[in-house]
Design a protein around this motif. Structure first.
Motif, mmCIF file in Angstrom:
data_model
loop_
_atom_site.group_PDB
_atom_site.id
_atom_site.type_symbol
_atom_site.label_atom_id
_atom_site.label_comp_id
_atom_site.label_asym_id
_atom_site.label_seq_id
_atom_site.Cartn_x
_atom_site.Cartn_y
_atom_site.Cartn_z
ATOM 1 N N ARG A 69 -4.078 18.931 8.430
ATOM 2 C CA ARG A 69 -3.585 19.162 6.973
ATOM 3 C C ARG A 69 -3.965 18.180 6.139
ATOM 4 N NH1 ARG A 69 0.662 22.796 6.144
ATOM 5 N NH2 ARG A 69 1.393 24.007 7.911
ATOM 6 N N ALA A 70 -4.063 18.807 4.719
ATOM 7 C CA ALA A 70 -4.308 17.960 3.633
ATOM 8 C C ALA A 70 -2.882 17.323 3.274
ATOM 9 C CB ALA A 70 -5.037 18.540 2.653
ATOM 10 N N LEU A 71 -3.198 16.335 2.595
ATOM 11 C CA LEU A 71 -1.735 15.683 1.872
ATOM 12 C C LEU A 71 -2.151 15.486 0.542
ATOM 13 C CD1 LEU A 71 1.042 14.428 2.122
ATOM 14 C CD2 LEU A 71 0.174 12.264 2.626
ATOM 15 N N ILE A 72 -1.234 16.372 -0.278
ATOM 16 C CA ILE A 72 -1.278 16.004 -1.689
ATOM 17 C C ILE A 72 -0.162 15.239 -2.029
ATOM 18 C CG2 ILE A 72 -1.245 17.182 -4.167
ATOM 19 C CD1 ILE A 72 -2.123 19.745 -2.796
ATOM 20 N N LEU A 73 -0.239 14.207 -2.875
ATOM 21 C CA LEU A 73 0.698 12.953 -2.765
ATOM 22 C C LEU A 73 0.862 12.812 -4.380
ATOM 23 C CD1 LEU A 73 2.738 11.266 -1.447
ATOM 24 C CD2 LEU A 73 0.994 9.476 -1.488
ATOM 25 N N ASP A 74 2.029 13.030 -4.885
ATOM 26 C CA ASP A 74 2.451 13.143 -6.247
ATOM 27 C C ASP A 74 2.258 11.659 -6.829
ATOM 28 O OD1 ASP A 74 4.237 13.866 -8.609
ATOM 29 O OD2 ASP A 74 5.227 12.317 -8.053
ATOM 30 N N GLY A 75 2.038 11.494 -8.014
ATOM 31 C CA GLY A 75 1.781 10.094 -8.532
ATOM 32 C C GLY A 75 2.752 9.124 -8.590
ATOM 33 N N LEU A 76 3.946 9.724 -8.651
ATOM 34 C CA LEU A 76 5.109 8.686 -8.860
ATOM 35 C C LEU A 76 5.438 7.764 -7.485
ATOM 36 C CD1 LEU A 76 7.930 11.197 -10.056
ATOM 37 C CD2 LEU A 76 6.933 9.432 -11.385
ATOM 38 N N VAL A 77 4.585 8.233 -6.308
ATOM 39 C CA VAL A 77 4.664 7.509 -5.110
ATOM 40 C C VAL A 77 3.616 6.367 -5.307
ATOM 41 C CG1 VAL A 77 4.445 7.572 -3.014
ATOM 42 C CG2 VAL A 77 5.419 9.332 -3.888
ATOM 43 N N TYR A 78 2.547 6.531 -6.198
ATOM 44 C CA TYR A 78 1.418 5.625 -5.976
ATOM 45 C C TYR A 78 1.605 4.055 -6.237
ATOM 46 C CZ TYR A 78 -2.034 8.691 -3.992
ATOM 47 O OH TYR A 78 -2.639 9.526 -3.106
ATOM 48 N N GLY A 79 2.566 3.889 -7.267
ATOM 49 C CA GLY A 79 2.929 2.528 -7.760
ATOM 50 C C GLY A 79 3.835 1.895 -6.987
ATOM 51 N N SER A 80 4.601 2.440 -6.010
ATOM 52 C CA SER A 80 5.700 1.986 -5.577
ATOM 53 C C SER A 80 5.813 2.036 -3.909
ATOM 54 C CB SER A 80 7.149 2.880 -6.008
ATOM 55 O OG SER A 80 6.840 4.241 -6.003
ATOM 56 N N ILE A 81 4.721 2.616 -3.440
ATOM 57 C CA ILE A 81 4.617 2.690 -1.844
ATOM 58 C C ILE A 81 3.711 1.453 -1.180
ATOM 59 C CG2 ILE A 81 2.608 4.181 -1.631
ATOM 60 C CD1 ILE A 81 4.716 5.649 0.504
ATOM 61 N N ASP A 82 3.949 0.878 -0.275
ATOM 62 C CA ASP A 82 3.324 -0.127 0.160
ATOM 63 C C ASP A 82 1.766 0.598 0.653
ATOM 64 O OD1 ASP A 82 2.132 -2.363 1.363
ATOM 65 O OD2 ASP A 82 3.565 -2.511 3.192
ATOM 66 N N PRO A 83 0.845 -0.077 0.016
ATOM 67 C CA PRO A 83 -0.649 0.450 0.650
ATOM 68 C C PRO A 83 -0.852 0.459 2.159
ATOM 69 C CG PRO A 83 -0.814 -0.930 -1.426
ATOM 70 C CD PRO A 83 0.544 -1.186 -0.810
ATOM 71 N N ALA A 84 -0.054 -0.703 2.532
ATOM 72 C CA ALA A 84 -0.449 -1.061 4.148
ATOM 73 C C ALA A 84 0.256 0.149 5.162
ATOM 74 C CB ALA A 84 0.122 -2.286 4.735
ATOM 75 N N GLY A 85 1.472 0.797 4.365
ATOM 76 C CA GLY A 85 2.004 1.654 4.994
ATOM 77 C C GLY A 85 1.243 3.180 4.742
ATOM 78 N N LEU A 86 0.503 3.150 3.457
ATOM 79 C CA LEU A 86 0.012 4.440 3.112
ATOM 80 C C LEU A 86 -1.459 4.529 3.910
ATOM 81 C CD1 LEU A 86 0.140 7.122 1.291
ATOM 82 C CD2 LEU A 86 -1.186 5.900 -0.392
ATOM 83 N N ALA A 87 -2.025 3.382 4.364
ATOM 84 C CA ALA A 87 -2.953 3.460 5.218
ATOM 85 C C ALA A 87 -2.933 4.069 6.466
ATOM 86 C CB ALA A 87 -3.551 2.009 5.000
ATOM 87 N N ARG A 88 -1.772 4.010 6.723
ATOM 88 C CA ARG A 88 -1.429 4.529 8.106
ATOM 89 C C ARG A 88 -1.677 6.213 8.314
ATOM 90 N NH1 ARG A 88 4.105 2.215 8.991
ATOM 91 N NH2 ARG A 88 4.247 3.872 10.360
ATOM 92 N N VAL A 89 -1.807 6.514 7.189
ATOM 93 C CA VAL A 89 -1.641 8.131 7.008
ATOM 94 C C VAL A 89 -2.864 8.628 7.733
ATOM 95 C CG1 VAL A 89 -1.604 10.192 5.601
ATOM 96 C CG2 VAL A 89 0.111 8.399 5.092
ATOM 97 N N THR A 90 -2.807 9.547 8.583
ATOM 98 C CA THR A 90 -4.102 10.096 9.228
ATOM 99 C C THR A 90 -4.518 11.409 8.412
ATOM 100 O OG1 THR A 90 -2.956 11.329 10.562
ATOM 101 C CG2 THR A 90 -3.712 9.162 11.282
ATOM 102 N N ALA A 91 -3.888 12.018 7.720
ATOM 103 C CA ALA A 91 -4.287 13.387 6.853
ATOM 104 C C ALA A 91 -5.127 12.742 5.782
ATOM 105 C CB ALA A 91 -3.091 14.061 6.505
#
Length: 349
Positions: A69-91
């Motif tokens: 699946r693709a993951l469309i991620l809203d911009g409100l998340v981009y300044g407040s989620i840990d990049p190390a955590g987002l890097a674990r996303v496989t989609a």
């Protein structure tokens, strides 16, 4: 053609009446209509200042999305989620950026720098980026280092108005935008106070997104002696808003910044001349023939523009005709979905 299935991750209530939420709700529905298997993933409503629980829940939910699946991620998340955590996303990730959080009004330098660093780091993890305007695209390439080839502009669609214009007397000045400092309603109120001797009435539509600021606006209107001429309507039903658009003679929004501004398209489609500020994407959205733009935070210049249009009927009529012509050329929501569909279908695993 087989369309890529996707998950659209959006924090908070998707029914919230702001331009960003309206855009994403219509895009979600449009992609489903276009043939995509679209799931809506609701993240915590504390973004863009997430609680520890909402931040942890978001990481768990995003990493659970399957790579097919693709993951469309809203911009409100981009300044407040840990990049190390987002890097674990496989989609494969598609960032949906209306305007960077670091560009929000009223931030202190420390908060602004944190948002900028986090957004920039997270944007490196997005395979593609959707934006509503060329203005936002330019910011991302110039200030955030996003390659132009990763950015796709998907302008918001516009619904055609129902009913014919029925302007009321005295002329109605309509403003639409949440009660938040960025929308500049305080500047509009001060501008209206400067033209108190001119016949007009005004309605400001928009939910109390910032309750403290909403309270301040009510007090400003009272202190300026405008309570009998200005209605702070708050959130209204769609049919009520449509009636206001039909009844209005001028659309005015003293915004301090817009990454796009769906309400300007709504005003154009309703044939309303526009008075706003030369900031963000506004000059690209409002044609010169259909509006008057003044510097932001300048209530004197805004008052002069309002006075000009209220007193010059032929000019107001010319601008109304130009607005209606521009409104007829605006894309629909199916066009927005078609552009986004093309982005999803070209993603790699």
């Amino acid at each position: 053609m087989t369309h890529r299935p996707a998950v659209f991750a959006i924090p908070g209530d998707i029914e919230t009446l702001t331009g960003g939420y309206i855009y994403e709700r219509r895009l979600l529905l449009g992609l489903r209509k276009a043939g995509h298997n679209m799931a809506h993933l609701q993240l915590g409503d504390s973004f863009p200042d997430p609680s520890p629980a909402d931040r942890a829940q978001a990481i768990d939910a995003l990493t659970a999305v399957k790579p097919e699946r693709a993951l469309i991620l809203d911009g409100l998340v981009y300044g407040s989620i840990d990049p190390a955590g987002l890097a674990r996303v496989t989609a494969p990730i598609v960032a949906m950026i209306h305007h960077p959080l670091a560009r929000e009004t009223g931030l202190n330098s420390e908060r602004q720098e944190h948002l900028y660093r986090t957004e920039r780091a997270n944007l490196r993890l997005a395979q593609q980026v959707l934006v509503p305007s060329g203005h936002t695209a330019s910011i991302l390439t110039t200030d955030y280092g996003v390659e132009p080839g990763r950015i796709t502009i998907a302008p918001p669609g516009t619904d055609r108005p129902s009913g014919r214009p029925a302007p009321i007397d005295p002329p109605l000045i309509l403003s639409v935008g949440i009660q938040h400092p960025r929308k500049g309603h305080d500047i509009l109120l001060r501008a209206l106070a400067r033209i108190h001797d001119t016949p007009w009435q005004a309605v400001i539509v928009g939910s109390a997104h910032d309750p403290a600021h909403a309270k301040d606006l009510a007090q400003i209107a009272k202190d300026l002696g405008l309570s009998d001429r200005v209605t702070l309507a708050g959130r209204v039903p769609g049919e009520t808003l449509a009636a206001y658009y039909r009844q209005a003679s001028i659309f005015a929004l003293a915004t301090r910044y817009e990454g796009y501004g769906i309400v300007f398209d709504e005003a154009l489609s309703c044939g309303l001349p526009i008075i706003s500020c030369r900031t963000g994407a506004v000059p690209d959205t409002v044609p010169d023939t259909a509006g008057l733009l003044v510097p932001p935070d300048d209530h004197t210049a805004l008052a002069n523009a309002l006075h000009t249009l209220l007193h010059d009927g032929p000019m107001r009529q010319r601008m109304a005709q130009a607005a209606a012509e521009a409104g007829r050329l605006l894309p629909g929501w199916d066009d927005t979905a078609r552009i986004a569909s093309g982005v999803l279908n070209k993603l790699t695993r």
